[in-house]
Design a protein around this motif. Structure first.
Motif, PDB file in Angstrom:
ATOM      1  N   THR A   1       0.967  -1.442  -0.136  1.00  0.00           N
ATOM      2  CA  THR A   1       0.190   0.074   0.279  1.00  0.00           C
ATOM      3  C   THR A   1       0.645   1.082  -0.018  1.00  0.00           C
ATOM      4  O   THR A   1       1.217   1.881  -1.507  1.00  0.00           O
ATOM      5  CB  THR A   1      -0.677  -0.050   1.064  1.00  0.00           C
ATOM      6  N   VAL A   2       1.077   1.607   1.179  1.00  0.00           N
ATOM      7  CA  VAL A   2       1.761   2.894   0.923  1.00  0.00           C
ATOM      8  C   VAL A   2       3.209   3.341   0.349  1.00  0.00           C
ATOM      9  O   VAL A   2       3.382   3.922  -0.190  1.00  0.00           O
ATOM     10  CB  VAL A   2       0.917   3.692   2.952  1.00  0.00           C
ATOM     11  N   ASN A   3       3.774   2.039   1.302  1.00  0.00           N
ATOM     12  CA  ASN A   3       5.568   2.326   0.008  1.00  0.00           C
ATOM     13  C   ASN A   3       5.122   2.137  -0.812  1.00  0.00           C
ATOM     14  O   ASN A   3       6.121   2.524  -1.506  1.00  0.00           O
ATOM     15  CB  ASN A   3       5.758   0.960   1.150  1.00  0.00           C
ATOM     16  N   ALA A   4       4.097   1.122  -1.710  1.00  0.00           N
ATOM     17  CA  ALA A   4       4.524   1.310  -2.968  1.00  0.00           C
ATOM     18  C   ALA A   4       4.206   2.809  -3.382  1.00  0.00           C
ATOM     19  O   ALA A   4       4.479   2.866  -4.742  1.00  0.00           O
ATOM     20  CB  ALA A   4       3.529   0.112  -3.376  1.00  0.00           C
ATOM     21  N   ALA A   5       2.962   3.187  -2.762  1.00  0.00           N
ATOM     22  CA  ALA A   5       2.777   4.253  -3.564  1.00  0.00           C
ATOM     23  C   ALA A   5       3.608   4.736  -3.615  1.00  0.00           C
ATOM     24  O   ALA A   5       3.658   5.917  -4.589  1.00  0.00           O
ATOM     25  CB  ALA A   5       1.719   4.851  -3.197  1.00  0.00           C
ATOM     26  N   GLU A   6       4.571   5.275  -2.226  1.00  0.00           N
ATOM     27  CA  GLU A   6       5.530   6.543  -2.290  1.00  0.00           C
ATOM     28  C   GLU A   6       6.681   6.676  -3.895  1.00  0.00           C
ATOM     29  O   GLU A   6       7.079   7.380  -3.941  1.00  0.00           O
ATOM     30  CB  GLU A   6       6.278   6.355  -1.055  1.00  0.00           C
ATOM     31  N   ALA A   7       7.141   4.513  -3.964  1.00  0.00           N
ATOM     32  CA  ALA A   7       8.052   4.611  -4.429  1.00  0.00           C
ATOM     33  C   ALA A   7       7.340   4.975  -5.888  1.00  0.00           C
ATOM     34  O   ALA A   7       8.012   5.358  -6.432  1.00  0.00           O
ATOM     35  CB  ALA A   7       8.227   2.794  -4.842  1.00  0.00           C
ATOM     36  N   MET A   8       6.284   4.889  -6.330  1.00  0.00           N
ATOM     37  CA  MET A   8       5.875   5.153  -7.446  1.00  0.00           C
ATOM     38  C   MET A   8       5.319   6.054  -8.010  1.00  0.00           C
ATOM     39  O   MET A   8       4.819   7.050  -8.787  1.00  0.00           O
ATOM     40  CB  MET A   8       4.670   3.981  -8.083  1.00  0.00           C
ATOM     41  N   GLY A   9       6.067   7.787  -6.778  1.00  0.00           N
ATOM     42  CA  GLY A   9       5.604   8.631  -7.716  1.00  0.00           C
ATOM     43  C   GLY A   9       3.803   9.183  -6.751  1.00  0.00           C
ATOM     44  O   GLY A   9       3.300  10.073  -7.291  1.00  0.00           O
ATOM     45  N   LEU A  10       2.875   8.035  -6.526  1.00  0.00           N
ATOM     46  CA  LEU A  10       1.870   8.149  -5.856  1.00  0.00           C
ATOM     47  C   LEU A  10       1.375   8.692  -4.638  1.00  0.00           C
ATOM     48  O   LEU A  10      -0.141   8.722  -4.811  1.00  0.00           O
ATOM     49  CB  LEU A  10       0.633   6.849  -6.886  1.00  0.00           C
ATOM     50  N   SER A  11       2.364   9.697  -3.966  1.00  0.00           N
ATOM     51  CA  SER A  11       2.056   9.460  -2.801  1.00  0.00           C
ATOM     52  C   SER A  11       0.394  10.573  -2.145  1.00  0.00           C
ATOM     53  O   SER A  11       0.363  10.612  -0.919  1.00  0.00           O
ATOM     54  CB  SER A  11       3.294   9.288  -1.330  1.00  0.00           C
ATOM     55  N   HIS A  12       0.800  11.556  -2.962  1.00  0.00           N
ATOM     56  CA  HIS A  12      -0.055  12.847  -3.008  1.00  0.00           C
ATOM     57  C   HIS A  12      -1.126  12.004  -3.523  1.00  0.00           C
ATOM     58  O   HIS A  12      -2.286  12.858  -3.956  1.00  0.00           O
ATOM     59  CB  HIS A  12       0.223  13.604  -3.294  1.00  0.00           C
TER      60      HIS A  12
END
Length: 571
Positions: free
Chosen positions: A506-517
């Motif tokens: 979830t959160v780690n993968a989103a951050e890794a993909m540039g989608l944390s926002h």
């Protein structure tokens, strides 16, 4: 005393589109890890809190989802998949059960061949690694020819790097006993020098292109494949995915769906530096097309480089030799495998990415290419600082000295596929590499303790016909297969806890993909991407997590999948 009518959320108004209540909400947001309700407007979360807090935001026309006390988590994020290929396989191709042996495969090919029209290929997979190795002889080539009844056949192995084809396919490819091996691959031959129909590496791409040329209407086929891929991901709870090798044609398909309002997932694209599996423009020609292929939910933000192959076929690059296998390259020569990039070539590629504002995903399965990749990233950090994002995909084998370098260089461990448990593929790998390698295979715990960000993905359709994030989450913790056919554990000391496994999806993968926002958490301001589960993950034995079912999937505040259990009403 007058009733207190002030809203506990002063930044919201009463035009709330969606409220979820009576839920065990695991937000994956460190500022508020748990809640029982949240509200959304225009596809974005605007408030998270208690049922009492959120109930006061319900107004005319608000859709209310009563979760009945069930667990609700953010939509899952798959950091490594192959959307076009996965959807294409599910929508159009021959699907072989994972445990299929030679007899089952040949029977399925015969049935498929008889169902096809003139000129069509039998295309499908996957062929498990032990079977793929066993069919490397002219007798099996003849058997495949017989069941194909004159049609070309192309079957993918479980690594997606290699193909098993028949004589008709070899004829179409112009490949015979005397055909020289191309750079980055080879035609497997027997001791007499006869081609046996196994294509390793580069020739597999040629076979894919030949099969595609036989498709009557590629655009119609690709649109259906893309829709199928996203439907499948939504059904297992995935609302964001990074395609690990997306060609321009697939980028156009997903962008078209998005601009038509039909895309129910975030899609981050990794654009290949060289041809891999599929054919078409690659490298800087593809990278430079990224701006015009971008849409609200499609982000062509990464480049992709495949630095080595897979250990099953001894095409990964190790620091130490493969096990001896007699008179071939793994014997007395101390063969360690080769990298597909020189150090200079890799540095030039990463420079090309950085100067275009792009990030990079690097396929490196063995400790030799892992070290090469980390050395290249170190050079980029020295030149450009902390800006670019680097993923190291499939770090199955990492030298202990290189574990802390992931954190030091801010490299994401793209930990896919979900193969950190006993299975046929790992059995084949164990026969190729020195014993000590398997004692630390997929060193997730070491990486986590060193402070590395671990982001998980399915690598679908590699290894399995369908993505299964719940199996992945469970086996990151147990390092065991739930299938009794594969007992024991795989490097159990490398297990992580359930919270780490869920964050990786979830959160780690989103951050890794540039989608944390955009996604990865249930938090005000982010897209209302969430799923309702049939069981409380943290209150059940971890050995039951793989059986989790998604009851509802929501993307940007709209329901995109349901099993019909959770209730929804409109006020």
């Amino acid at each position: 005393m007058p009733e207190d009518t002030a809203s506990p959320f002063p930044d919201t108004d009463h035009r709330i589109d969606l409220v979820v209540r009576d839920a065990d909400v695991r937000t994956l947001d460190a500022e508020r890890p748990r809640a029982s309700a949240f509200a959304a407007r225009d596809g974005r979360v605007v408030a998270v809190g208690t049922d009492w807090d959120i109930e006061r935001l319900v107004g005319p026309g608000t859709r209310v989802v009563d979760a009945g006390g069930r667990m609700v988590v953010p939509g899952l994020v798959d950091v490594h998949t192959h959307l076009g290929l996965g959807g294409q396989a599910a929508a159009w191709e021959l699907t072989l059960p994972p445990a299929s042996g030679v007899t089952e495969i040949l029977g399925a090919v015969r049935d498929q061949a008889r169902a096809l029209g003139p000129g069509e290929w039998v295309v499908g997979g996957t062929v498990a690694s032990p079977v793929f190795q066993a069919v490397g002889n002219t007798g099996m080539l003849a058997a495949l020819d017989e069941v194909a009844e004159g049609r070309p056949v192309m079957l993918r192995d479980d690594s997606l790097h290699n193909r098993w084809v028949n004589s008709r396919a070899l004829e179409i490819l112009g490949a015979g006993d005397a055909t020289p091996d191309p750079p980055g691959g080879r035609y497997v031959r027997d001791a007499a020098g006869r081609a046996v129909g196994l294509l390793l590496g580069a020739p597999a791409t040629d076979a894919e292109l030949a099969a595609r040329r036989a498709v009557a209407d590629p655009r119609v086929r690709d649109l259906r494949s893309a829709r199928t891929a996203v439907e499948i991901l939504n059904s297992v709870g995935v609302t964001a995915a990074q395609d690990a090798a997306m060609m321009g044609a697939w980028l156009d398909v997903f962008t078209e769906l998005d601009r038509a309002g039909e895309l129910s997932a975030w899609v981050v694209a990794s654009m290949p530096a060289r041809e891999f599996v599929e054919s078409g423009p690659v490298g800087t020609d593809l990278f430079d097309s990224a701006p015009r292929r971008r849409s609200p939910h499609v982000r062509p933000d990464f480049v992709k480089a495949v630095l080595d192959g897979v250990p099953m076929t001894r095409t990964s690059r190790f620091l130490e030799p493969y096990r001896p296998v007699g008179g071939d390259e793994g014997g007395d020569g101390g063969f360690t495998g080769d990298s597909l990039f020189t150090d200079d070539e890799l540095a030039l590629l990463l420079e090309a990415a950085v100067e275009r504002g792009l990030h990079a995903k690097l396929h490196a399965t063995a400790d030799g290419t892992v070290r090469q990749a980390l050395d290249a990233v170190r050079l980029m950090r020295e030149r450009h600082g902390a800006g670019p994002v680097f993923h190291l995909a499939h770090p199955e084998f990492v030298h202990p000295d290189d574990v802390p370098r992931f954190r030091e260089l801010d490299v994401v461990a793209d930990a896919s596929p979900a193969l950190w448990f006993p299975n046929p593929m790992n059995g084949v790998i164990a026969r190729q590499v020195q014993e000590h390698y398997m004692e630390r295979v997929w060193p997730l715990r070491e990486l986590r303790e060193a402070g590395t960000s671990i982001a998980a993905g399915s690598d679908w359709p590699v290894g399995a016909a369908l993505p299964d994030p719940w199996l992945s989450i469970e086996t990151m913790v147990t390092r065991r297969s739930p299938d009794p056919l594969f007992p024991g554990s795989l490097a159990p000391e490398q297990a992580v806890d359930l919270a780490t496994a869920l964050a990786a999806h979830t959160v780690n993968a989103a951050e890794a993909m540039g989608l944390s926002h955009e996604t990865g958490r249930i938090r005000p301001g982010l897209s209302a991407d969430f799923i309702v589960l049939d069981r409380p993950l943290f209150d059940i034995p971890v050995q039951e997590v793989h059986a989790t079912q998604v009851l509802q999937t929501w993307f940007a505040g709209r329901q995109v999948y349901t099993r019909g259990t959770a209730r929804a009403t409109v006020s």
